[in-house]
Write an enzyme that holds these catalytic residues in place. Structure first.
Site, short mmCIF file in Angstrom:
data_model
loop_
_atom_site.label_atom_id
_atom_site.label_comp_id
_atom_site.label_asym_id
_atom_site.label_seq_id
_atom_site.Cartn_x
_atom_site.Cartn_y
_atom_site.Cartn_z
N SER A 243 34.34 35.09 44.02
CA SER A 243 34.96 36.27 44.20
C SER A 243 35.22 36.51 45.61
CB SER A 243 34.57 37.42 43.61
OG SER A 243 35.29 38.58 43.43
N GLU B 69 52.93 45.09 42.04
CA GLU B 69 53.80 45.32 43.04
C GLU B 69 53.69 44.16 44.20
OE1 GLU B 69 53.53 49.26 44.23
OE2 GLU B 69 54.08 49.93 42.53
N HIS C 232 40.02 36.10 40.63
CA HIS C 232 40.19 36.64 39.50
C HIS C 232 41.52 36.62 38.97
CE1 HIS C 232 36.19 38.74 39.36
NE2 HIS C 232 36.39 39.07 40.62
#
Length: 301
Positions: A148, A166, A190
């Site tokens: 991560s 967005e 992720h």
């Protein structure tokens, strides 16, 4: 530069089993596939001394370091790697502590946990600890592993913010400098679960020389010199902008949609490889190579 070390970047949610569950031992069979063939097992196998390698888990990126660190120690111990400890580095001054530096110098593997990659780079960036890690990665049989945030921070160009929904609006994706172990890539994590492909598109269109790497959960890349191998159970998405023909990036205002013509995307799964020097991908279980072998065995030798 001839890099001597290895880089293992993981998309997050590594399925190492939940060692906090009271019934874990009773359910251990459910986790055996991971422990035998999964990412942490591969990490141990790639390290200098295998199960005897000195592993330091660094929790700097995490908001719950006292919980995360012991989880990794237990996971490694389950895989018979018992020379493991945790470093809780929460302030820059700790990254110059002589005892901490000695432990990093002695490590065969450093494992950076998940959390906030900007926290990781702002605390460790430019410190003596950072310099030692870079030197070991470049010149020794050493493994930098990051999941991560630890993966996102590995490259020179680091995505640290941006709404998934967005992400293809100009200016929504924020990029800064990472820890600089690998050049000309930018890494997002992720990737599948959080729908972050738009973030990577915008990162690449801003500088098409940079290869976008999107890592799914319990999925990663093992990078040795110029070769990347997909590991884990999910998907790795590669976004190659070198063939982009057109975009409106410089013509639209901040917050407006970005158009891109001819962006190339590759999808990798376990054992597939990609050569960073030639920019060629090889699918391990290619249906076309199987067909070719049946038709002309000599052609694939």
């Amino acid at each position: 530069m001839n890099i001597q070390g290895k880089l293992m970047i993981i998309g997050g949610a590594v399925d190492k089993g939940s060692f906090t569950e009271a019934s874990f031992d009773a359910n251990v069979a459910n986790n055996l596939n991971f422990f035998e063939t999964g990412i942490l097992k591969r990490l141990i196998l790639e390290s200098k001394h295998k199960e005897n390698s000195r592993i330091e888990v660094i929790t700097t990126a995490s908001k719950i370091p006292r919980e995360v660190g012991p989880e990794y120690v237990k996971a490694f111990q389950f895989l018979n790697a018992n020379n493991v400890d945790v470093l809780h580095i929460e302030k820059r001054e700790q990254a110059t502590d002589s005892e901490v530096l000695a432990r990093i110098k002695a490590a065969d593997v450093v494992m950076f946990t998940g959390g906030d990659q900007l926290r990781l780079t702002s605390i460790l960036g430019g410190t003596e600890l950072h310099d030692i890690i870079l030197d070991k990665y470049r010149n020794e049989d050493f493994v930098y592993a990051g999941t991560s945030a630890g993966a996102a921070a590995a490259s020179n160009n680091m995505i640290y913010q941006g709404s998934s929904s967005e992400a293809l609006l100009k200016g929504e994706v924020k990029i800064t400098s990472g820890l600089g172990l690998i050049d000309d890539v930018t890494i997002d994590t992720h990737f599948v679960q959080r729908g972050r492909i738009g973030r990577l598109f915008q990162a690449v269109v801003g500088n098409p020389r940079v290869l976008g790497i999107g890592l799914g959960e319990d999925t990663g890349l093992l990078i040795i010199e110029n070769k990347m191998e997909a590991i884990g159970s999910g998907l790795v998405i590669l976004v190659d902008g070198r063939q982009i023909k057109d975009t409106n990036l410089t013509q639209v205002e901040l917050g407006q949609p970005v158009s891109i013509n001819n962006l190339v995307v590759h999808v990798m799964s376990k054992y597939d490889t990609y050569d960073l020097k030639t920019n060629k991908m090889h699918i391990q279980s290619s249906q076309y190579e199987v067909d070719l072998l049946h038709k002309n065995p000599e052609s694939v030798k």
